[in-house]
Structures are given as structure tokens and as C-alpha cells.
Design an enzyme around this catalytic site. Structure first.
Site, mmCIF file in Angstrom:
data_model
loop_
_atom_site.group_PDB
_atom_site.id
_atom_site.type_symbol
_atom_site.label_atom_id
_atom_site.label_comp_id
_atom_site.label_asym_id
_atom_site.label_seq_id
_atom_site.Cartn_x
_atom_site.Cartn_y
_atom_site.Cartn_z
ATOM 1 N N LYS A 1 40.685 -14.767 -56.674
ATOM 2 C CA LYS A 1 39.540 -13.981 -57.255
ATOM 3 C C LYS A 1 38.236 -14.659 -57.247
ATOM 4 C CE LYS A 1 38.000 -10.651 -60.665
ATOM 5 N NZ LYS A 1 38.083 -9.859 -61.726
ATOM 6 N N HIS B 1 69.895 -1.527 -22.723
ATOM 7 C CA HIS B 1 68.899 -0.758 -23.323
ATOM 8 C C HIS B 1 69.391 0.160 -24.386
ATOM 9 C CE1 HIS B 1 66.307 -1.286 -20.014
ATOM 10 N NE2 HIS B 1 67.194 -1.060 -19.252
#
Length: 515
Positions: free
Chosen positions: A136, A275
């Protein structure tokens, strides 16, 4: 003013070298527990945490860094006189660098014999608190959670006496990712412990496995992430023995292939995939014959495809696979001779070794599907079906050979994209009609693929037939047995059509859509 660093790490990789470099720069080091012991043994003078706080470590180390003397030193804004005056008035010295990594919660819960008490005890409280406080206040404080960042931090300190703001900001971002992932694992563990199946917040964490060249198409950026708690039976956990790096489409296809073969545990089986759809599945008493059947199923589509085998690859099978172009081969193991054959003049062939003994564990994992602005979650379609529960709805009963073929076809159809139709005999697929916008179109494609090989063949449909025209098409081909879920409002029309042509039809009561 002397700079101060606070160092408390569970992963001590490189920490002595890093701390030595800090001392050489004139830094003071505050440390705790095992880290202080390691640094002291290396001859580095450190300040004990209780000398800073004025309180001893207590409650088996649960309380040691949660103190204003620590968090005040981390959170005080250097640009506000009021903060600096408050620190001075309360005897708080500023801390400029924090090096912390956390209790090994992940490693603890991965142990097969871990107890609930051990898991709870390995939840770090002070560590995340210090990291978050330092992150922070990254305008002034450098925070390091990853040993990989030690060198970069030292380079900047040695060059300029401090780190740059962009570096501190990037390190802070990494800290919040790290603590978020840490908390996500804890949240997941407790959610499972209490049996919550639909939590109001879904917290997932994944680790970057591979930055990819591109995604589904070259214009798409992509990356490959692995679950924070890895799944053993997963392409992300597979050991690559040969070949180029896996592409985005390789990974999607390979994942589909290893899902399919889970349903064929009982006998040697080979699945060929293209596929996202199976183009050939073969089953036999040995893996070489299973390969022969999978190849024969569609010797055109298998070219450039993916093959997964559920038994060790032997030399004879390897020779046959080596003769054609394949993208990927996946198996539980390879004989030395097979591996030599497959890698000869095939430097690009991707050969993967996978933990097939962990298949059952992989079946309980949820599936996540991204949509714009959301995420769909479902369990996998791994329902255990019993053919004895199926219903023969026609006048003609299936023969024993037809029963075996119907069971084989029903396992295989589950992984064909909807609308999906599959033609098979009792040991191999013969034709696949995947992903059509109407079911009769899928029937025609599957029958066309299987043409000339329909003796003893059966047909499976992943969902019910909405109209009798499907059965008319099937009957005209010569196929005599059908397996489908049933459940259409026109089921009786479909059954009547089957009876008219002397077909046997089985209803399973289970639908297998796959989008």
C-alpha cells in the site's frame, strides 16, 4: 539515515546472498524466527523482531509482527509531516524494504495425509499483513515476495541507493496478486471443508505455465495457466519428451483427447482427434491393434491430428505412428525402443507422457466456460451409465454383437460436438458427423464417412431424434441398430419408423450435448 529492511521468509532461496548485499550497502536488517537463525548463522547481524516491538513472540509464533512498531514503520507516509511526527512520538522507526514470503499453505494441503489442524496452522496472518501494508505504501517502501526479484532490486539499490517508483509499483502489484492467490487457495480449501457447492463468491487462482506465441489465430494473444493446485491428469501437468512447444490449439485438442479416453479404461484404446472431435477410436486386446482400428476409422482426418493411447507405446505401434504426420502423441509411457523410433527425424513431433493413473481424480474437477462479462461453471459430463438400465423401445431386440457395438458407440458419441452422430461397430468408429445445425445433416455426414463398412454397424445420436426422417435415412443405409437418449415429444413416431424398417432402438435416458 540508515535504511531498514524486514526479512521473514519461508522460502530461503537466495536470501543469505540478498541480505549480505544489503548489509554491504549499510542496511539494518530486522528478522524473525527461522530466517533470523539462517542469517545469524551466515554471520549477518540482525535485529530481532521483539527488540523492535518490545513484545516477545507469543502463542507459538502466531503473534509477533502484528504491532504498531512494525506496521507504523511500513505505512507511514514520508510526504506527510503528521505521519512522520506520529512515528517519532511513538518511537517507531521507518522500514524501507520488506522481504516476505508466506507459510507453505499450498504445499501443506497437497500432502496426502494432511490434517485439518495442520492446514489451519499453515495459514499465514502476519506475512500477508506486512506485505499488504508495504505494498500500500509503495510510494516509499519496496516490497519483495518473489526471490526472482532479488537481483533487480539489488541492481537499483547498488546503482542509486533506492529503487525506482515503477519498480516499487510493479512489485506491489505482484504482492497483491500473490496474496490474492494465497487467499483464494485458503477460501477454496474451507469452502470444500464445509461442503459449500455454490459459494456466493467464486475465487480461482492459476499460475502462468506458458506465454504463447499466439492464440486460436495469429491475431489473438494468449497464455496458458495451470491451476494453483495442479491436476495430475492434465495437459498442464504432462511431461513433454520431444517436440515443439504446444500451441493454443494443440492444448485445446489435447485436452479434448485425454477426456475422451477416460471412458475407455477397460481395454487398450487409441483415440485420434482433430479440431476437438474424435476422428477415430479403436479398441482391441493390444495397443497395436487398437491403433490399426483408430487409423482405419479415418485415415485421412488423422493426418496432422492428435493421438492418445491408454497403454504403453511399444515399438511396433511406434513404427506405424512414425509413418504418418501427427502433431501430438500422448500416452502413459513409452518403451525405450518406441521413443527412439518416434523421435528419429521427428524433432517437431510433440510427445507427451501423462499420469493415466490419476484419471479418476480429474473427473471431479469443475469446468469453466468464459462468456463476455461472465463465467459458466458446471461439473464434467462423467456420469457413470449402466447399459442394463437402458430401454429397448422397439419390437426387435439387439443381438449380443449389437449390444457391444451400441455400448462402444455410446461412449464415443459423448465427445462429438452437437449435433453429433457416430457410426461404429464393436471395436472402432466408422463415421462421425459432428457439429451440424440439424441432426439429419449430421446423420448424412456420418453415414457418408462409414459407407462401404456398415456390416454390423450401429449408430449413436448424442440427443433425441426430433423427427422420423432421421430413422428413414439410417434405415436406407442398412444400419439395423440405434442408440439415443429419447425424450422427444415425437418419440413414438421415431419408434414406429424403426419398427417399420425392422431396426432395434435403445433409449439411454441420458443426453450428451457438447457445445
Amino acid at each position: 539515515m540508515t535504511k531498514r529492511a524486514l526479512i521473514s521468509v519461508s522460502d530461503k532461496t537466495g536470501i543469505v546472498e540478498f541480505a549480505t548485499a544489503l548489509k554491504d550497502l549499510g542496511w539494518e536488517i530486522i528478522s524473525t524466527g527461522g530466517t533470523k537463525k539462517a542469517l545469524d548463522q551466515a554471520g549477518l547481524a540482525t535485529i530481532a523482531i521483539d527488540d523492535v516491538t518490545g513484545f516477545p513472540e507469543m502463542m507459538d509464533g502466531r503473534v509477533k509482527t502484528l504491532h504498531p512498531a512494525i506496521h507504523g514503520g511500513l505505512l507511514a507516509r514520508r510526504d506527510l509531516d503528521s505521519h512522520l511526527e506520529a512515528a517519532k512520538a511513538n518511537g517507531i522507526e521507518l522500514i524501507d524494504l520488506v522481504v516476505v514470503n508466506l507459510y507453505p499453505f499450498k504445499e501443506t494441503i497437497l500432502k496426502p495425509d494432511v490434517t485439518y489442524a495442520d492446514a489451519v496452522e499453515n495459514i499465514d496472518i502476519g506475512g500477508p499483513s506486512m506485505l499488504r501494508s508495504a505494498a500500500k505504501n509503495h510510494a516509499s517502501v519496496t516490497v519483495v515476495v518473489d526471490p526472482a526479484d532479488y537481483d533487480k532490486v539489488l541492481e537499483e539499490l547498488q546503482a542509486d541507493g533506492e529503487t525506482t517508483y515503477p519498480t516499487r509499483q510493479a512489485l506491489a502489484a505482484k504482492v497483491y496478486r500473490h496474496t490474492a492467490a494465497y487467499d483464494a487457495l485458503i477460501a477454496d480449501y474451507f469452502t470444500k471443508q464445509v461442503g459449500e457447492s455454490k459459494p456466493e463468491k467464486l475465487t480461482l487462482t492459476y499460475d502462468l505455465k506458458q506465454a504463447m506465441r499466439y492464440g486460436e489465430n495469429p491475431q489473438q494473444d494468449a497464455d496458458f495457466y495451470q491451476k494453483g493446485l495442479p491436476t495430475d491428469y492434465s495437459i498442464a501437468s504432462a511431461k513433454q519428451l520431444n517436440g515443439k512447444e504446444l500451441s493454443f490449439n494443440n492444448i485445446r485438442d489435447a485436452d479434448a483427447a485425454i477426456r475422451i479416453i477416460r471412458d475407455f479404461k477397460d481395454r487398450p484404446t487409441v483415440v485420434a482427434l482433430k479440431h476437438m472431435n474424435p476422428c477415430g477410436i479403436g479398441q482391441a486386446d493390444d495397443i497395436e491393434t487398437a491403433w490399426d482400428y483408430a487409423f482405419e476409422a479415418d485415415s485421412v482426418s488423422i493426418f496432422g491430428g492428435i493421438v492418445v493411447l491408454n497403454r504403453q507405446v511399444d515399438a511396433a505401434t511406434a513404427k506405424k505412428m512414425h509413418a504418418i504426420f501427427l502433431e501430438i502423441i500422448i500416452a502413459p509411457s513409452y518403451s525405450p525402443e518406441a521413443l527412439e523410433i518416434l523421435t528419429t527425424k521427428k524433432k517437431n513431433l510433440r510427445i507427451l507422457e501423462l499420469a493415466f493413473d490419476a484419471q479418476d481424480q480429474s473427473e471431479v474437477e469443475a469446468e469453466y466456460t468464459g462468456v463476455v462479462g461472465g463465467l459458466l461453471v458446471q461439473n464434467q459430463d462423467t456420469i457413470k451409465e449402466n447399459p442394463a438400465d437402458w430401454q429397448v423401445v422397439t419390437e426387435r431386440q439387439p443381438s449380443q454383437q449389437e449390444k457391444e457395438a451400441l455400448e462402444f458407440a455410446w461412449k464415443a458419441i459423448k465427445y462429438v460436438k452437437s449435433n453429433g452422430i457416430l457410426v461404429a461397430n464393436d471395436h472402432m468408429t466408422l463415421g462421425v458427423g459432428p457439429g451440424q445445425t440439424n441432426r439429419v445433416g449430421a446423420v448424412k455426414i456420418a453415414l457418408e464417412h462409414a459407407a462401404g463398412r456398415l456390416e454390423g454397424a450401429v449408430l449413436a445420436s448424442d440427443a433425441f431424434f426430433p423427427f422420423a426422417d432421421n430413422v428413414e435415412e439410417i434405415a436406407a443405409s442398412g444400419i439395423k441398430a440405434i442408440v439415443q437418449p429419447g425424450g422427444s415429444i415425437r418419440d413414438q413416431e421415431v419408434i414406429d419408423a424403426a419398427n417399420k424398417h425392422g431396426l432395434t432402438m435403445v433409449f439411454t435416458g441420458v443426453r450428451h450435448f457438447r457445445h
